[in-house]
Design an enzyme around this catalytic site. Sequence first.
Site, PDB file in Angstrom:
ATOM      1  N   HIS A  91      17.401  42.364  69.728  1.00 17.77           N
ATOM      2  CA  HIS A  91      16.233  43.199  70.301  1.00 17.77           C
ATOM      3  C   HIS A  91      15.485  43.933  69.310  1.00 17.77           C
ATOM      4  O   HIS A  91      14.604  44.710  69.692  1.00 17.77           O
ATOM      5  CB  HIS A  91      16.709  44.202  71.491  1.00 17.77           C
ATOM      6  CG  HIS A  91      17.120  43.465  72.677  1.00 17.77           C
ATOM      7  ND1 HIS A  91      16.302  42.402  73.517  1.00 17.77           N
ATOM      8  CD2 HIS A  91      18.167  43.509  73.244  1.00 17.77           C
ATOM      9  CE1 HIS A  91      17.172  41.976  74.601  1.00 17.77           C
ATOM     10  NE2 HIS A  91      18.116  42.684  74.675  1.00 17.77           N
ATOM     11  N   HIS A 141      19.381  37.798  77.476  1.00 16.54           N
ATOM     12  CA  HIS A 141      18.076  38.572  77.522  1.00 16.54           C
ATOM     13  C   HIS A 141      17.228  38.194  76.376  1.00 16.54           C
ATOM     14  O   HIS A 141      17.895  37.698  75.551  1.00 16.54           O
ATOM     15  CB  HIS A 141      18.377  40.143  77.254  1.00 16.54           C
ATOM     16  CG  HIS A 141      19.351  40.765  78.368  1.00 16.54           C
ATOM     17  ND1 HIS A 141      20.901  40.712  77.930  1.00 16.54           N
ATOM     18  CD2 HIS A 141      19.459  41.117  79.541  1.00 16.54           C
ATOM     19  CE1 HIS A 141      21.626  41.070  79.065  1.00 16.54           C
ATOM     20  NE2 HIS A 141      20.730  41.374  80.166  1.00 16.54           N
TER      21      HIS A 141
END
Length: 371
Positions: free
Chosen positions: A144, A183
């Site tokens: 991320h 994710h």
Amino acid sequence: MTTGYVFHPEYLWHDTGTSAGLLPADPTAGVQPAVHVENPDAKRRVHELIHACGLLGELMVIEPRRATVAELTRVHTPAYVQHIKTQSDLRGGGGDAGDGFSPVGHGSYDIARLAAGGLIELVTAAAHGDITNGYALVRPPGHHATANQGMGFCLFNNIAVAARHAQAELGLARVAVVDWDAHHGNGTQAIFNDDPSVLTISLHQAGCFPPDSGWTHENGTGDGTGYALNVPLPPGSGHAAYLNAIHQVVLPALDRFAPDLILLANGFDANVFDPLARQMLTAASYREMTRLLVSAADQLCHGRLIAAHEGGYSPFYTPYCALAFLEELTGTTTHVTDPLAAVVAGYTAEPFLPHQCEVIAAAAQLVERIS
Ligand SMILES: O=C(CCC1CCCC1)NO
Ligand SMILES: [Zn+2]
């Protein structure tokens, strides 16, 4: 065929504090202290299972080193690297990488450098032919993290640092990144978004995290148009959907891109027991997905497939998913099988979700933009 393995006790010392699962405790607001969901336990248990079942003896242990600032700033801004150091220097910890969800404990700067450096050492060993493929069981995770922002428990983007090192120092010009963490691999995508030398492919639960991120139309920008692929699968997606996505999107994209190196952002949080997503993969799913990726690496880039541990928060099930992955990576089997296979067999009677086909077909259409 030799599989490299990176692990270091310091990875378990990255302190994510007593955040109440995800957020800093705030008793007066009713937010009770609790162990942070990104804590050492699941990763420690993966390492212990690899050791206890004898598979560790089949691996070539590669010692990590701390990535240098110069290596980090191929990907991150100097100001962001300094921010992490400043947060890490706080006595008593309590720092954050930028989004309020990414704890930086006291000393986490050096541990995050060791995670990125572990990936650098693995890709170097692969480029030198010392190993065929490899797995870095690292904390903190990285996919991320963007050039200038930590996010979703991630400090430095381990995969991106390794990709840039492979290009700059190892002559591996074309790097493909496959991300099957539950994710969206938004950080890796953003870092390489306008760069056709790095193909990013992310399979993830639609809209889970970061919010409103990872849609199919996010397909790269400028010279990088066509070199970012996203398969946002609906909650409840399991074995059939993911294997369809691998066959219809990932493998054709890798074929067209013809990478010199495949990096895998290897989150196990799409497994059916994970608390941070609602997907339904099992250990058997990770086994089959890994088999396909190992085969692609063998056909395309001399088997060079290097994986970085990302998410995976179920302390009892993540180890079995990781073991299935590693058995395929090494081409060996151990005496340990998924003790929950019978339980999950019922669990994962996957409902047919027509939307899954649409999502996969939409991503598959974009593969032809890769040249
Ligand atoms: O596993 C992760 C972290 C996801 C969480 C970050 C905050 C809420 C969900 N990313 O891959
Ligand atoms: Zn994740």
